[in-house]
Design a protein around this motif. Structure first.
Motif, PDB file in Angstrom:
ATOM      1  N   ARG A   1      38.139  22.190  19.459  1.00 34.48           N
ATOM      2  CA  ARG A   1      38.971  23.327  19.437  1.00 34.48           C
ATOM      3  C   ARG A   1      40.493  23.001  18.896  1.00 34.48           C
ATOM      4  O   ARG A   1      41.067  24.094  18.284  1.00 34.48           O
ATOM      5  CB  ARG A   1      39.229  23.484  21.192  1.00 34.48           C
TER       6      ARG A   1
ATOM      7  N   ALA B   1      36.873  37.510  23.525  1.00 28.85           N
ATOM      8  CA  ALA B   1      36.097  36.790  24.374  1.00 28.85           C
ATOM      9  C   ALA B   1      35.043  37.460  25.214  1.00 28.85           C
ATOM     10  O   ALA B   1      34.113  36.880  25.790  1.00 28.85           O
ATOM     11  CB  ALA B   1      37.081  35.857  25.014  1.00 28.85           C
TER      12      ALA B   1
ATOM     13  N   SER C   1      42.896  34.205  31.545  1.00 27.80           N
ATOM     14  CA  SER C   1      42.372  34.924  30.378  1.00 27.80           C
ATOM     15  C   SER C   1      41.063  35.426  31.026  1.00 27.80           C
ATOM     16  O   SER C   1      40.677  36.727  30.971  1.00 27.80           O
ATOM     17  CB  SER C   1      41.978  34.187  29.142  1.00 27.80           C
TER      18      SER C   1
ATOM     19  N   SER D   1      40.253  41.118  25.115  1.00 23.61           N
ATOM     20  CA  SER D   1      40.011  40.442  23.951  1.00 23.61           C
ATOM     21  C   SER D   1      38.561  40.392  23.543  1.00 23.61           C
ATOM     22  O   SER D   1      37.710  40.951  24.208  1.00 23.61           O
ATOM     23  CB  SER D   1      40.428  38.995  24.688  1.00 23.61           C
TER      24      SER D   1
ATOM     25  N   TYR E   1      40.350  35.327  20.279  1.00 23.40           N
ATOM     26  CA  TYR E   1      39.398  34.687  20.950  1.00 23.40           C
ATOM     27  C   TYR E   1      38.021  34.503  20.108  1.00 23.40           C
ATOM     28  O   TYR E   1      37.809  35.413  19.354  1.00 23.40           O
ATOM     29  CB  TYR E   1      39.083  35.499  22.355  1.00 23.40           C
ATOM     30  N   TYR E   2      37.352  33.466  20.267  1.00 26.29           N
ATOM     31  CA  TYR E   2      36.492  33.088  19.569  1.00 26.29           C
ATOM     32  C   TYR E   2      35.142  32.768  20.353  1.00 26.29           C
ATOM     33  O   TYR E   2      35.058  32.873  21.697  1.00 26.29           O
ATOM     34  CB  TYR E   2      36.622  31.692  18.628  1.00 26.29           C
TER      35      TYR E   2
ATOM     36  N   SER F   1      42.896  29.673  29.909  1.00 26.16           N
ATOM     37  CA  SER F   1      41.144  29.884  29.989  1.00 26.16           C
ATOM     38  C   SER F   1      41.111  30.642  31.393  1.00 26.16           C
ATOM     39  O   SER F   1      40.512  31.857  31.373  1.00 26.16           O
ATOM     40  CB  SER F   1      40.375  28.849  29.920  1.00 26.16           C
TER      41      SER F   1
ATOM     42  N   SER G   1      34.284  31.517  24.706  1.00 24.77           N
ATOM     43  CA  SER G   1      35.229  30.490  24.812  1.00 24.77           C
ATOM     44  C   SER G   1      36.881  31.140  24.439  1.00 24.77           C
ATOM     45  O   SER G   1      36.865  31.728  23.460  1.00 24.77           O
ATOM     46  CB  SER G   1      35.097  29.241  24.186  1.00 24.77           C
ATOM     47  N   SER G   2      37.883  30.624  25.100  1.00 26.81           N
ATOM     48  CA  SER G   2      39.102  31.085  24.697  1.00 26.81           C
ATOM     49  C   SER G   2      39.991  29.943  23.878  1.00 26.81           C
ATOM     50  O   SER G   2      39.558  28.926  23.947  1.00 26.81           O
ATOM     51  CB  SER G   2      39.929  31.079  26.168  1.00 26.81           C
TER      52      SER G   2
ATOM     53  N   SER H   1      40.374  39.629  31.601  1.00 18.99           N
ATOM     54  CA  SER H   1      39.330  40.146  30.969  1.00 18.99           C
ATOM     55  C   SER H   1      38.619  40.800  31.953  1.00 18.99           C
ATOM     56  O   SER H   1      37.770  41.825  31.257  1.00 18.99           O
ATOM     57  CB  SER H   1      38.351  39.087  30.010  1.00 18.99           C
TER      58      SER H   1
END
Length: 219
Positions: free
Chosen positions: A174, A50, A37, A48, A185-186, A34, A27-28, A41
């Motif tokens: 979030r 993510a 991203s 990132s 990013y996680y 999102s 997830s962003s 990516s």
């Protein structure tokens, strides 16, 4: 006929590469960005954290376990930052990482801290002597001052998001994602098995990049 024969004899990817390419992005931290991203990516493998699980370099290209690997410059591959209330989940994660073919070395405070040492000293040493920091961010983590202290120590050690800090969100909205980590990013832990693989892939990717950079400097 020639191209067909070459296709039949094309080497198959390794099992590790196949595993890595099958993972989806995590997830962003920003819902509004999102989609953009995700596009960036795909075009840039180093964009990132993510997308770390789908942008890994071939494992065969870099041997992270070689005797001269910079991996051995630090005592641990990953320091697990967590609340004591999440110990059961953390033990599963550590068992998974240490059971991988790469035998990742994890620092687990209650297991690896030296008896008689100061808590602050042990936390700082663990952060400095680890390549990556996995932060299991749960409601208990957010309420634990020691968890936040360790998070700040990790950010001070490597303030840029270069793959070393790996936030993992579980049962946290979030909007409650720590402000200090908003530029990173996680991984959202919905399915435990999938999240464990993403963590493994992210640590692997960082170690591969570390070894590749070291080789380039030597050349």
């Amino acid at each position: 006929a020639g191209w067909f024969r070459r296709l039949l004899h094309k080497p198959k990817p390794s099992s590790v590469e196949s595993l890595q390419s099958s993972h989806s992005a995590s997830s962003s931290p920003s819902s509004s960005s999102s989609s953009s991203s995700a596009k960036s990516s795909r075009s840039s493998p180093s964009t990132s954290l993510a997308t770390s699980s789908i942008s890994l370099s071939p494992v065969s290209a870099v041997d992270i376990s070689a005797s001269d690997s910079p991996r051995w410059d630090k005592s641990y591959d990953a320091c697990i930052c967590h609340s004591e209330g999440d110990m059961e989940l953390v033990l599963e994660l550590v068992s998974y990482l240490e059971g991988q073919p790469e035998s990742f070395r994890c620092f687990l405070q209650l297991r690896d801290a030296v008896a008689g040492s100061a808590v602050v000293t042990e936390l700082c040493d663990a952060v400095q002597n680890s390549h990556c920091w996995v932060m299991l961010i749960t409601p208990s983590f957010l309420q634990d001052p020691w968890c936040r202290y360790q998070m700040h120590q990790a950010l001070a050690e490597a303030p840029m998001a270069n793959g070393r800090t790996i936030p993992v969100l579980k049962d946290v909205d979030r909007k409650d994602y720590p402000r200090e980590l908003r530029s990173i990013y996680y991984i959202h832990m919905a399915l435990k098995e999938k999240s464990f693989r993403q963590i493994r892939d992210t640590v692997m990717r960082y170690l591969q990049e570390l070894c590749r950079s070291s080789t380039k400097r030597m050349e």
